[in-house]
Scaffold this active site. Sequence first.
Site, PDB file in Angstrom:
ATOM      1  N   ASP A  75       2.692  -4.373  -1.752  1.00 38.32           N
ATOM      2  CA  ASP A  75       3.097  -3.099  -1.457  1.00 38.32           C
ATOM      3  C   ASP A  75       3.886  -2.390  -2.524  1.00 38.32           C
ATOM      4  O   ASP A  75       4.984  -3.219  -2.996  1.00 38.32           O
ATOM      5  CB  ASP A  75       3.927  -2.832  -0.176  1.00 38.32           C
ATOM      6  CG  ASP A  75       3.351  -3.292   0.929  1.00 38.32           C
ATOM      7  OD1 ASP A  75       2.290  -3.890   0.883  1.00 38.32           O
ATOM      8  OD2 ASP A  75       4.064  -3.318   1.974  1.00 38.32           O
TER       9      ASP A  75
ATOM     10  N   SER B 218       9.248  -4.368   2.630  1.00 37.61           N
ATOM     11  CA  SER B 218       9.131  -3.011   2.197  1.00 37.61           C
ATOM     12  C   SER B 218       9.926  -2.033   2.525  1.00 37.61           C
ATOM     13  O   SER B 218      10.592  -1.949   3.281  1.00 37.61           O
ATOM     14  CB  SER B 218       7.379  -2.707   2.500  1.00 37.61           C
ATOM     15  OG  SER B 218       6.471  -3.178   1.790  1.00 37.61           O
TER      16      SER B 218
ATOM     17  N   GLU C 100       1.672   0.100   9.972  1.00 40.89           N
ATOM     18  CA  GLU C 100       2.791  -0.332   8.767  1.00 40.89           C
ATOM     19  C   GLU C 100       3.173   0.832   8.092  1.00 40.89           C
ATOM     20  O   GLU C 100       2.238   1.765   7.840  1.00 40.89           O
ATOM     21  CB  GLU C 100       2.264  -1.662   8.029  1.00 40.89           C
ATOM     22  CG  GLU C 100       2.153  -2.816   8.942  1.00 40.89           C
ATOM     23  CD  GLU C 100       1.802  -4.117   8.091  1.00 40.89           C
ATOM     24  OE1 GLU C 100       0.492  -4.218   7.547  1.00 40.89           O
ATOM     25  OE2 GLU C 100       2.469  -5.127   8.084  1.00 40.89           O
TER      26      GLU C 100
HETATM   27  C1  FRU Z   1       2.251  -4.444   4.402  1.00 45.79           C
HETATM   28  C2  FRU Z   1       3.151  -5.296   4.668  1.00 45.79           C
HETATM   29  C3  FRU Z   1       4.517  -4.547   5.179  1.00 45.79           C
HETATM   30  C4  FRU Z   1       5.646  -5.672   4.940  1.00 45.79           C
HETATM   31  C5  FRU Z   1       5.213  -6.290   3.540  1.00 45.79           C
HETATM   32  C6  FRU Z   1       5.654  -7.612   3.417  1.00 45.79           C
HETATM   33  O1  FRU Z   1       1.308  -4.965   3.471  1.00 45.79           O
HETATM   34  O2  FRU Z   1       2.928  -6.260   5.678  1.00 45.79           O
HETATM   35  O3  FRU Z   1       4.550  -4.176   6.553  1.00 45.79           O
HETATM   36  O4  FRU Z   1       6.826  -5.069   4.670  1.00 45.79           O
HETATM   37  O5  FRU Z   1       3.909  -6.055   3.520  1.00 45.79           O
HETATM   38  O6  FRU Z   1       5.249  -7.974   2.080  1.00 45.79           O
END
Ligand code: FRU
Length: 476
Positions: free
Chosen positions: A47, A107, A229
Amino acid sequence: MNALTRDLAKLVETAEQSQKTREELSVSDRKFREKLHLMPPVGWLNDPNGLCQFQGIYHAFFQYSPFDAEGGVKMWGHYTSTNMIDWEYQSTALYPDQPFDCHGVYSGSAFIEDGKMYLYYTGNVKLEDGEYDYIRTGREGNTVLVMTEDGKTFGRKKELMRNSDYPDDLTCHVRDPKVWKENDIYYMVQGARTNEDVGQVLVFESEDKINWKFRNRVESENPFGYMWECPDYFEIGTKKLLSTSVQGLEGGIWDDCNVYQSGYFEIEGDILGEYKLSEYHLWDYGFDYYAPQSFETEDGRRIHISWMGMPDCEEYTNPTIQTGWQHCFTFPREIFEKNGKICQRPIRELDEKKHLVSDVKGMLSSDGYSVYELEILNIAENHFKVILSNELILDYADGRFRMHFISQDKTSVSAGRSMRYVEVDEVKDLKILADRSSVEVFVNDGEYVFSTRYYPENHKLLAEAVEAQIRLSEIM
Ligand code: FRU
């Protein structure tokens, strides 16, 4: 910097240096390295995090696992840029070096105020002292704040909230804070999964950016996936949008789509009180798009950048793994409203890099450009077909705009990708932004967008569109 952080920093630097040396030595190891798209120096990227413009400079952080191209414990890598095209790698900004983020600096977002950059993120912890399912038990999603005044040195991490501060009908899955300010109050959205396995967005508020209290939750009338998310909330033109990446959609059209989705609801009413959600619109219909985040530039544009990848995807693979890295971001897009629709276009900074090489009617064929923009304008009666590298096809059939690959074999250059489509009555124009291993297609002035990674073995390009104007620009 504590001793663990120092050791981690050295290990990351060694991994980055060995990738650099490897690419300097081998042309084939760097042939799929992108020109315009932000990639990890080595290892894995997912992300975009903490996107912002701070003291004139653009900052993009990213979920980074430098030690393994297939992922691992996450930290925040850091790039800066003056134009959102040429990115300069800084270093890792945030390491998993505290008890509250030891299994990943997950993230989060940036909030700028009074010459300071505030970074909010999720500290991920997986307990290891018992039998856990890591959904209802055994996981912490801590909300953490870090501040920087120069965008280079990051201060002490401060844990702001833990799972016990979130509503108690939720699983342990609460994460990805995004912060903004309205009428002197700070707001934060976070993604969540309830005990009933329903996805929703939590809204928190604060008067000082540090002490937060739960204010409301946003959910659809009927359950829509089990986890939401990376939420984001902003206004564009006349619309209020709640963006979120949804896990757990199945059946009907979702069976023809990616395993997880990224899209938005238009909000009628107020996310702090009574609201109504529109239907869910996908940001992107391609194979590789997840967890986008937006920010506002100092000149007032709303820019959207996404991970051009897909988690937990068994359908296809990325051959760059063999050369030590995987994934990249989408090219930054400006979001705008046109005739009541939300559209996206590549940022205008790209125009500075474009050099027109052909402008023809009806048909264009070329061989020799690997990074280019192809525009097809005034398409009549949906008559068009584009073939890239003898393999990736864009066309129209049965009421659908389609992106598909000739070979769906996992060992082929497309590495197993099949077909994605959107139902649309009329395709009027296309803009195709091709980089060394990715393609982003903007349909009808960006009303629909399709992003995919692809791994071309040649630079052949064929575009046919009766009577339409076809313009090819090399991107320098
Ligand atoms: C989305 C996610 C987020 C998390 C991050 C971990 O791709 O699963 O929810 O914070 O990636 O890398």
